[in-house]
Design a protein around this motif. Structure first.
Motif, mmCIF file in Angstrom:
data_model
loop_
_atom_site.group_PDB
_atom_site.id
_atom_site.type_symbol
_atom_site.label_atom_id
_atom_site.label_comp_id
_atom_site.label_asym_id
_atom_site.label_seq_id
_atom_site.Cartn_x
_atom_site.Cartn_y
_atom_site.Cartn_z
ATOM 1 N N TRP A 234 0.752 -1.287 -0.062
ATOM 2 C CA TRP A 234 -0.053 -0.115 0.013
ATOM 3 C C TRP A 234 0.802 1.229 -0.139
ATOM 4 O O TRP A 234 0.509 2.177 -0.801
ATOM 5 N N LEU A 235 1.699 1.263 0.954
ATOM 6 C CA LEU A 235 2.753 2.341 0.860
ATOM 7 C C LEU A 235 3.241 2.528 -0.310
ATOM 8 O O LEU A 235 3.495 3.956 -1.060
ATOM 9 N N HIS A 236 3.880 1.673 -0.926
ATOM 10 C CA HIS A 236 4.697 1.645 -2.275
ATOM 11 C C HIS A 236 3.691 2.317 -3.344
ATOM 12 O O HIS A 236 4.028 3.312 -4.037
ATOM 13 N N ALA A 237 2.492 1.777 -3.339
ATOM 14 C CA ALA A 237 1.474 2.267 -4.335
ATOM 15 C C ALA A 237 1.309 3.711 -4.077
ATOM 16 O O ALA A 237 1.311 4.514 -4.921
ATOM 17 N N VAL A 238 0.804 4.247 -2.892
ATOM 18 C CA VAL A 238 0.689 5.510 -2.485
ATOM 19 C C VAL A 238 1.831 6.457 -2.796
ATOM 20 O O VAL A 238 1.661 7.727 -3.492
ATOM 21 N N ARG A 239 3.123 5.998 -2.522
ATOM 22 C CA ARG A 239 4.150 6.862 -2.595
ATOM 23 C C ARG A 239 4.632 6.867 -3.991
ATOM 24 O O ARG A 239 5.160 7.940 -4.534
ATOM 25 N N ARG B 181 2.093 3.786 -8.479
ATOM 26 C CA ARG B 181 2.050 2.696 -9.391
ATOM 27 C C ARG B 181 2.019 1.483 -8.480
ATOM 28 O O ARG B 181 2.480 1.485 -7.172
ATOM 29 N N PRO B 182 1.366 0.496 -8.767
ATOM 30 C CA PRO B 182 1.190 -0.783 -7.948
ATOM 31 C C PRO B 182 2.593 -1.453 -7.869
ATOM 32 O O PRO B 182 3.491 -1.234 -8.377
ATOM 33 N N TYR B 183 2.463 -1.918 -6.580
ATOM 34 C CA TYR B 183 3.573 -2.862 -6.198
ATOM 35 C C TYR B 183 3.641 -4.100 -7.030
ATOM 36 O O TYR B 183 2.865 -4.803 -7.030
ATOM 37 N N VAL B 184 4.598 -4.383 -7.725
ATOM 38 C CA VAL B 184 4.670 -5.705 -8.981
ATOM 39 C C VAL B 184 5.586 -6.638 -8.311
ATOM 40 O O VAL B 184 6.852 -6.447 -7.944
ATOM 41 N N THR B 185 4.761 -7.922 -8.041
ATOM 42 C CA THR B 185 5.520 -9.241 -7.719
ATOM 43 C C THR B 185 5.523 -9.873 -8.931
ATOM 44 O O THR B 185 4.437 -10.212 -9.391
ATOM 45 N N LEU C 223 -3.076 2.870 -15.323
ATOM 46 C CA LEU C 223 -4.396 2.771 -15.588
ATOM 47 C C LEU C 223 -4.725 1.527 -14.174
ATOM 48 O O LEU C 223 -5.852 1.806 -13.849
ATOM 49 N N LEU C 224 -3.761 0.695 -13.916
ATOM 50 C CA LEU C 224 -4.390 -0.009 -12.864
ATOM 51 C C LEU C 224 -4.053 0.524 -11.274
ATOM 52 O O LEU C 224 -5.066 0.409 -10.503
ATOM 53 N N ALA C 225 -3.131 1.850 -11.488
ATOM 54 C CA ALA C 225 -3.233 2.330 -10.157
ATOM 55 C C ALA C 225 -4.682 3.010 -9.878
ATOM 56 O O ALA C 225 -5.414 3.343 -8.969
ATOM 57 N N GLU C 226 -4.976 3.522 -11.186
ATOM 58 C CA GLU C 226 -6.368 4.299 -11.181
ATOM 59 C C GLU C 226 -7.457 3.378 -10.739
ATOM 60 O O GLU C 226 -8.592 3.885 -9.955
ATOM 61 N N ARG C 227 -7.407 2.070 -10.971
ATOM 62 C CA ARG C 227 -8.295 1.201 -10.507
ATOM 63 C C ARG C 227 -8.152 0.808 -9.187
ATOM 64 O O ARG C 227 -8.683 -0.220 -8.827
ATOM 65 N N GLU C 228 -7.127 1.541 -8.431
ATOM 66 C CA GLU C 228 -6.750 1.033 -6.998
ATOM 67 C C GLU C 228 -6.274 -0.370 -6.829
ATOM 68 O O GLU C 228 -6.346 -0.941 -5.729
ATOM 69 N N VAL C 229 -5.480 -0.570 -8.005
ATOM 70 C CA VAL C 229 -4.877 -1.883 -7.633
ATOM 71 C C VAL C 229 -3.460 -1.387 -6.859
ATOM 72 O O VAL C 229 -2.747 -0.635 -7.520
ATOM 73 N N ARG C 230 -3.187 -2.054 -5.695
ATOM 74 C CA ARG C 230 -2.072 -1.635 -4.825
ATOM 75 C C ARG C 230 -0.995 -2.625 -5.447
ATOM 76 O O ARG C 230 0.032 -2.450 -5.013
ATOM 77 N N HIS C 231 -1.407 -3.976 -5.230
ATOM 78 C CA HIS C 231 -0.281 -5.133 -5.294
ATOM 79 C C HIS C 231 -0.678 -5.979 -6.776
ATOM 80 O O HIS C 231 -2.006 -6.694 -6.749
ATOM 81 N N LEU C 232 0.050 -6.030 -7.685
ATOM 82 C CA LEU C 232 -0.296 -6.675 -8.934
ATOM 83 C C LEU C 232 0.732 -7.778 -8.989
ATOM 84 O O LEU C 232 2.168 -7.670 -8.721
#
Lengths: 385, 385
Positions: free
Chosen positions: B164-169, B172-176, B281-290
């Protein structure tokens, strides 16, 4: 076995369990001690590591010994000598020994005879001796009226003697293949640079393994390209006391100024491509455990010939995307024919991981990889992912 | 900070350590509890996981709460409600909360206002809120005369809120990136068969990860070839309650009868090759972890763009010798330019090992791989092996 007391109300199973528990516990405990003693012997060298504990009739340990390497007393002789040196008469004791006492005259006399002469009453052993030269010890003991029990902590005994037993049973060294790769299986970058993929802890570990084996092999191409020293070094750069035989396989000559000719173990160049011949020659030199460190050509040939008994895969959290892989074409075309190993141990070493994996099925004769069956369907069904 | 008593013979350091030990211990203990409470919330979803414990003036916990997901009360509100429901007046209590209380009006009112209105005397928090929409909570509290202490168990708080912190900072989503490979880095045999390289424990683990992420992505080529369902399934084949968004990246259409259109999370096809656009686009859809599950083309593009934050590498004790690798050309030509990650965790899963490794240096903006520096010489010196 002692019978349950007459008139006992306890069912037989309970009675059996309560018969001589102190002694059977004492024997198992003594075998654990004997195994620990054996492990103090050198892991390299032609002789097996053996430990021996003598118990008095009440199950109390009175003396112990282990084999310290070729030319020194066997474990049984060491234990008997230890007993006598402290004024204990070994007559009537129980000898708990990790390997069947030998029956042959080597540099020392047969241990079976020594136990008979000492008047030992009973012998418990973990592993029977598969060596046709040395076997027969249990028969010698029984012929002398000594009660012999086999198979006490047999699995632990087999594990301790893994390399030696393999060499004696198959007539070829136990082959450990070391791989040090990126997470995408590469052993070097596209320009050939490879120092370092793995970190210092992994490299230090690999040197401790070198110090435990009888011989290290590389292909002659790798010897030319990398100019390795193949010594076993401590983390401060010094040499371990034991240095393995350095073996170069293949036709290319080893240059006169190669590091392989510098300080370290003896150098053996075998310009021979037939792996069965190579392993046979090494077995004749009493190599029980051979560590193969590459390169890909040699690793691939050993895997294709199905003579790799154990993998030591050091894997680093690194991706290269290009560069040579540690293993070339094995003739595997479909997933069901993959060379599968069974994981024995996983150890984290700094940022890297060491995966120790062993041959899934023990084999006594080399087979080509394509002849191997591992019980998996060669045409997998379509399953969901 | 309370001063050491005047006239004390003890040096200042000792005096500091003995100041209010009961209360500081109580706060740390409460923060550990708050973190454990927070972890009970859903790991997926747009909102951070937060826990809150209220302590009375003697440091005794009197109420607690955590956030159960979007649309439910925030942790602070839950703790205040829990206090009131058991007849405890929160006035004068200390709130120990894992994340800075929010200051914005979302579906629930601002938590900072709720704490002020409740008359809380002090607030301890682990992590400050980097979200520009929600930040300002600490300032609101301080303006109301509440003592605010930040950074209590900050590392643990950062770890809990990592994605979550990564996405907010970064926006973009945190990508695993998940890789499931043989020891020689292959994801399939030469004929394309890949089921199964890893064993059932590794596959079950991968499904539990799917159940924790917001979205799973594959390339459109993989979607066509493998026809994956990309659902999160239990070991008996049922569906987990949470099913991640299923994302297909690339131009190829998803067939009407694809498993991706069957039961599971919603399907999102993005016929877009610009990864910055995709992640936006994924961040706009509130994707935090991809979670990215392949194939090699997509994995390579993400790695080359340096937007992979974490690797999940499932490695099987299998050698294939041929077949596609999980990662293609990254533009890395020499070992010093390798994509290096830092190992976070190593777990044995049956015969396989899972290596979780993370970006070595946190970055806020995507960079091409060749621009990355990792402090290693690009031309390694010749060293002994």
């Amino acid at each position: 076995m002692t019978k349950a007391p007459q008139g006992s109300a306890a069912p037989q199973q309970t009675a059996q369990r309560t018969v001589r528990p102190a002694v059977s516990t004492a024997v198992e405990s003594a075998m654990r001690r004997a195994l620990a003693l054996a492990a103090q012997g050198p892991p390299h060298g032609p002789n097996p590591r053996v430990g021996c504990v003598l118990l008095d009739p009440d199950g109390r340990p009175v003396a112990e010994g282990f084999h310290r390497g070729a030319g020194t007393p066997h474990a049984e002789a060491a234990a008997l000598a230890a007993a006598r040196s402290r004024g204990v008469d070994p007559r009537g004791t129980t000898a708990v020994v990790t390997l069947e006492p030998c029956a042959h005259h080597g540099r020392t006399g047969p241990c079976a005879d020594a136990l008979v002469d000492a008047g030992v009453a009973a012998v418990h052993l973990a592993v029977s001796d598969p060596n046709p030269v040395a076997a027969g010890g249990a028969a010698t003991l029984r012929a002398a009226g000594i009660e012999v029990t086999t198979g006490t902590l047999a699995d632990e005994g087999e594990e301790l003697l893994r390399h030696w037993l393999h060499a004696v049973r198959t007539g070829r060294p136990y082959v450990t293949l070391k791989l040090a790769t990126s997470l995408d299986g590469r052993v070097a970058a596209a320009d050939g640079t490879s120092r370092w993929i793995t970190g210092p802890q992994a490299r230090a570990h690999a040197h401790t393994v070198r110090a435990q084996v009888d011989a290290i092999a590389v292909g002659s191409g790798t010897a030319l390209t990398d100019d390795p020293s193949l010594t076993a070094r401590t983390i401060d750069g010094g040499l371990f006391e034991h240095q393995p035989l350095r073996v170069v396989l293949g036709r290319s000559a080893v240059p006169g100024d190669a590091r392989l000719r510098g300080p370290g173990g003896p150098l053996l160049h075998l310009p021979e491509h037939d792996l069965a011949v190579v392993l046979g020659l090494l077995a004749e030199r009493e190599v029980r455990h051979l560590l193969v460190e590459g390169g890909p050509t040699l690793a691939t040939a050993l895997l294709a010939a199905d003579v790799v008994d154990e993998l030591h895969a050091y894997v680093a959290p690194v991706l290269l995307g290009a560069g040579p892989t540690g293993v070339g074409d094995l003739g595997v075309t479909t997933i069901g024919a993959a060379a599968r190993f069974t994981t024995h141990d996983v150890t984290r070493l700094g940022d890297d991981v060491l995966m120790v994996a062993r041959r899934t099925q023990p084999v006594t004769n080399p087979q080509p990889a394509h002849a191997r069956q591992n019980g998996r369907p060669s045409r997998p069904t379509k399953e969901e992912i």
